[in-house]
Design a protein around this motif. Structure first.
Motif, PDB file in Angstrom:
ATOM      1  N   GLU A   1     -57.575   3.097 -16.761  1.00  0.00           N
ATOM      2  CA  GLU A   1     -57.365   4.491 -16.370  1.00  0.00           C
ATOM      3  C   GLU A   1     -58.522   5.084 -15.573  1.00  0.00           C
ATOM      4  OE1 GLU A   1     -56.441   6.612 -19.936  1.00  0.00           O
ATOM      5  OE2 GLU A   1     -54.370   5.913 -19.948  1.00  0.00           O
ATOM      6  N   HIS A   2     -59.691   4.411 -15.533  1.00  0.00           N
ATOM      7  CA  HIS A   2     -60.860   4.952 -14.839  1.00  0.00           C
ATOM      8  C   HIS A   2     -60.545   5.157 -13.347  1.00  0.00           C
ATOM      9  CE1 HIS A   2     -64.938   5.263 -13.238  1.00  0.00           C
ATOM     10  NE2 HIS A   2     -65.250   5.695 -14.467  1.00  0.00           N
ATOM     11  N   ALA A   3     -61.061   6.239 -12.780  1.00  0.00           N
ATOM     12  CA  ALA A   3     -60.780   6.607 -11.386  1.00  0.00           C
ATOM     13  C   ALA A   3     -61.235   5.551 -10.381  1.00  0.00           C
ATOM     14  CB  ALA A   3     -61.448   7.942 -11.068  1.00  0.00           C
ATOM     15  N   SER A   4     -62.226   4.738 -10.729  1.00  0.00           N
ATOM     16  CA  SER A   4     -62.713   3.719  -9.796  1.00  0.00           C
ATOM     17  C   SER A   4     -61.798   2.499  -9.719  1.00  0.00           C
ATOM     18  CB  SER A   4     -64.124   3.279 -10.183  1.00  0.00           C
ATOM     19  OG  SER A   4     -64.105   2.594 -11.419  1.00  0.00           O
ATOM     20  N   ILE A   5     -60.844   2.401 -10.635  1.00  0.00           N
ATOM     21  CA  ILE A   5     -59.909   1.275 -10.645  1.00  0.00           C
ATOM     22  C   ILE A   5     -58.665   1.655  -9.848  1.00  0.00           C
ATOM     23  CG2 ILE A   5     -58.506  -0.265 -12.097  1.00  0.00           C
ATOM     24  CD1 ILE A   5     -61.530  -0.608 -12.506  1.00  0.00           C
ATOM     25  N   GLY A   6     -58.440   0.957  -8.742  1.00  0.00           N
ATOM     26  CA  GLY A   6     -57.268   1.229  -7.907  1.00  0.00           C
ATOM     27  C   GLY A   6     -56.076   0.382  -8.301  1.00  0.00           C
ATOM     28  N   GLY A   7     -56.341  -0.732  -8.955  1.00  0.00           N
ATOM     29  CA  GLY A   7     -55.290  -1.652  -9.368  1.00  0.00           C
ATOM     30  C   GLY A   7     -55.919  -2.826 -10.094  1.00  0.00           C
ATOM     31  N   PHE A   8     -55.076  -3.757 -10.550  1.00  0.00           N
ATOM     32  CA  PHE A   8     -55.588  -4.924 -11.253  1.00  0.00           C
ATOM     33  C   PHE A   8     -54.580  -6.053 -11.207  1.00  0.00           C
ATOM     34  CE2 PHE A   8     -53.330  -2.396 -14.326  1.00  0.00           C
ATOM     35  CZ  PHE A   8     -52.680  -3.298 -15.152  1.00  0.00           C
ATOM     36  N   MET A   9     -55.053  -7.278 -11.495  1.00  0.00           N
ATOM     37  CA  MET A   9     -54.178  -8.445 -11.537  1.00  0.00           C
ATOM     38  C   MET A   9     -53.677  -8.618 -12.959  1.00  0.00           C
ATOM     39  SD  MET A   9     -54.899 -12.410 -10.613  1.00  0.00           S
ATOM     40  CE  MET A   9     -54.604 -12.257  -8.861  1.00  0.00           C
ATOM     41  N   THR A  10     -52.415  -8.944 -13.096  1.00  0.00           N
ATOM     42  CA  THR A  10     -51.815  -9.093 -14.416  1.00  0.00           C
ATOM     43  C   THR A  10     -50.803 -10.225 -14.413  1.00  0.00           C
ATOM     44  OG1 THR A  10     -50.423  -8.036 -16.085  1.00  0.00           O
ATOM     45  CG2 THR A  10     -50.141  -7.280 -13.837  1.00  0.00           C
ATOM     46  N   HIS A  11     -50.593 -10.832 -15.570  1.00  0.00           N
ATOM     47  CA  HIS A  11     -49.521 -11.822 -15.722  1.00  0.00           C
ATOM     48  C   HIS A  11     -48.174 -11.113 -15.832  1.00  0.00           C
ATOM     49  CE1 HIS A  11     -48.951 -10.896 -19.955  1.00  0.00           C
ATOM     50  NE2 HIS A  11     -50.251 -11.017 -20.144  1.00  0.00           N
TER      51      HIS A  11
ATOM     52  N   ALA B   1     -51.777   0.352  -9.138  1.00  0.00           N
ATOM     53  CA  ALA B   1     -51.095  -0.760  -8.479  1.00  0.00           C
ATOM     54  C   ALA B   1     -51.437  -2.049  -9.217  1.00  0.00           C
ATOM     55  CB  ALA B   1     -51.540  -0.855  -7.027  1.00  0.00           C
ATOM     56  N   MET B   2     -50.503  -2.996  -9.211  1.00  0.00           N
ATOM     57  CA  MET B   2     -50.731  -4.252  -9.905  1.00  0.00           C
ATOM     58  C   MET B   2     -50.397  -5.423  -8.999  1.00  0.00           C
ATOM     59  SD  MET B   2     -49.097  -3.256 -13.587  1.00  0.00           S
ATOM     60  CE  MET B   2     -47.931  -2.052 -12.957  1.00  0.00           C
ATOM     61  N   VAL B   3     -51.291  -6.406  -8.955  1.00  0.00           N
ATOM     62  CA  VAL B   3     -51.026  -7.679  -8.306  1.00  0.00           C
ATOM     63  C   VAL B   3     -50.541  -8.584  -9.419  1.00  0.00           C
ATOM     64  CG1 VAL B   3     -52.023  -9.641  -7.094  1.00  0.00           C
ATOM     65  CG2 VAL B   3     -52.824  -7.319  -6.585  1.00  0.00           C
ATOM     66  N   THR B   4     -49.366  -9.153  -9.243  1.00  0.00           N
ATOM     67  CA  THR B   4     -48.763  -9.878 -10.359  1.00  0.00           C
ATOM     68  C   THR B   4     -48.857 -11.383 -10.185  1.00  0.00           C
ATOM     69  OG1 THR B   4     -46.587  -9.809  -9.334  1.00  0.00           O
ATOM     70  CG2 THR B   4     -47.162  -8.004 -10.806  1.00  0.00           C
ATOM     71  N   TRP B   5     -49.023 -12.057 -11.314  1.00  0.00           N
ATOM     72  CA  TRP B   5     -49.073 -13.501 -11.373  1.00  0.00           C
ATOM     73  C   TRP B   5     -48.308 -13.923 -12.632  1.00  0.00           C
ATOM     74  CZ3 TRP B   5     -54.180 -16.491 -10.320  1.00  0.00           C
ATOM     75  CH2 TRP B   5     -53.915 -17.850 -10.245  1.00  0.00           C
ATOM     76  N   PRO B   6     -46.980 -13.810 -12.580  1.00  0.00           N
ATOM     77  CA  PRO B   6     -46.186 -14.119 -13.773  1.00  0.00           C
ATOM     78  C   PRO B   6     -46.309 -15.594 -14.142  1.00  0.00           C
ATOM     79  CG  PRO B   6     -44.769 -13.866 -11.867  1.00  0.00           C
ATOM     80  CD  PRO B   6     -46.154 -13.503 -11.423  1.00  0.00           C
ATOM     81  N   VAL B   7     -46.315 -15.862 -15.431  1.00  0.00           N
ATOM     82  CA  VAL B   7     -46.456 -17.233 -15.897  1.00  0.00           C
ATOM     83  C   VAL B   7     -45.260 -17.736 -16.700  1.00  0.00           C
ATOM     84  CG1 VAL B   7     -48.973 -17.254 -15.866  1.00  0.00           C
ATOM     85  CG2 VAL B   7     -47.796 -16.464 -17.901  1.00  0.00           C
ATOM     86  N   ALA B   8     -44.433 -16.856 -17.211  1.00  0.00           N
ATOM     87  CA  ALA B   8     -43.313 -17.327 -18.027  1.00  0.00           C
ATOM     88  C   ALA B   8     -42.235 -16.265 -18.186  1.00  0.00           C
ATOM     89  CB  ALA B   8     -43.810 -17.735 -19.411  1.00  0.00           C
ATOM     90  N   LEU B   9     -41.051 -16.714 -18.464  1.00  0.00           N
ATOM     91  CA  LEU B   9     -39.907 -15.921 -18.905  1.00  0.00           C
ATOM     92  C   LEU B   9     -39.684 -14.616 -18.157  1.00  0.00           C
ATOM     93  CD1 LEU B   9     -40.461 -16.578 -22.703  1.00  0.00           C
ATOM     94  CD2 LEU B   9     -38.943 -17.816 -21.186  1.00  0.00           C
ATOM     95  N   VAL B  10     -39.675 -13.501 -18.868  1.00  0.00           N
ATOM     96  CA  VAL B  10     -39.329 -12.199 -18.315  1.00  0.00           C
ATOM     97  C   VAL B  10     -40.361 -11.708 -17.301  1.00  0.00           C
ATOM     98  CG1 VAL B  10     -40.425 -10.738 -20.040  1.00  0.00           C
ATOM     99  CG2 VAL B  10     -38.326  -9.974 -18.930  1.00  0.00           C
ATOM    100  N   GLN B  11     -41.544 -12.268 -17.315  1.00  0.00           N
ATOM    101  CA  GLN B  11     -42.586 -11.823 -16.407  1.00  0.00           C
ATOM    102  C   GLN B  11     -42.165 -11.961 -14.954  1.00  0.00           C
ATOM    103  OE1 GLN B  11     -45.709 -14.290 -17.808  1.00  0.00           O
ATOM    104  NE2 GLN B  11     -46.127 -13.009 -19.580  1.00  0.00           N
ATOM    105  N   PHE B  12     -41.345 -12.945 -14.634  1.00  0.00           N
ATOM    106  CA  PHE B  12     -40.877 -13.112 -13.255  1.00  0.00           C
ATOM    107  C   PHE B  12     -39.970 -11.957 -12.843  1.00  0.00           C
ATOM    108  CE2 PHE B  12     -42.056 -17.426 -14.415  1.00  0.00           C
ATOM    109  CZ  PHE B  12     -42.837 -17.776 -13.331  1.00  0.00           C
ATOM    110  N   TYR B  13     -39.209 -11.428 -13.779  1.00  0.00           N
ATOM    111  CA  TYR B  13     -38.361 -10.282 -13.479  1.00  0.00           C
ATOM    112  C   TYR B  13     -39.183  -8.997 -13.390  1.00  0.00           C
ATOM    113  CZ  TYR B  13     -34.605 -13.489 -14.559  1.00  0.00           C
ATOM    114  OH  TYR B  13     -33.771 -14.562 -14.559  1.00  0.00           O
TER     115      TYR B  13
END
Length: 93
Positions: free
Chosen positions: A8-18, A33-45
């Protein structure tokens, strides 16, 4: 909880997540904003969405909607209170 404060910090514009459900909520609520790197199951959706500026705009819109829903008078706030009232009326409690 610390992870949520960092995101939530103002300096964070986004992050990478599974793109698991917790990470999704942690990004949507503050409108990050999120850069996504899904690894399994529902994460791809969960990862489907627009790129770049459009993704950041949509994340902010979803964040506003999520905050509005849980604020007093919001849909989720109303629904939770309605559930609590219904449970209080049950004789088995």
């Amino acid at each position: 909880m610390l992870r949520v404060l960092i995101v939530e910090h103002a300096s964070i514009g986004g992050f990478m997540t599974h793109y698991g459900w917790n990470s999704t909520l942690e990004g949507i609520v503050p409108g990050k904003a999120m850069v996504t790197w899904p690894v399994a199951l529902v994460q791809f959706y969960n990862e489907k969405g627009k790129k770049g500026k459009g993704m950041r705009r949509k994340a902010k819109e979803l964040g506003k909607m999520a905050k509005t829903a849980v604020e007093e008078g919001g849909y989720s706030h109303f629904s939770l209170n309605d559930l609590i009232d219904e449970l209080k009326r049950q004789p088995w409690l």
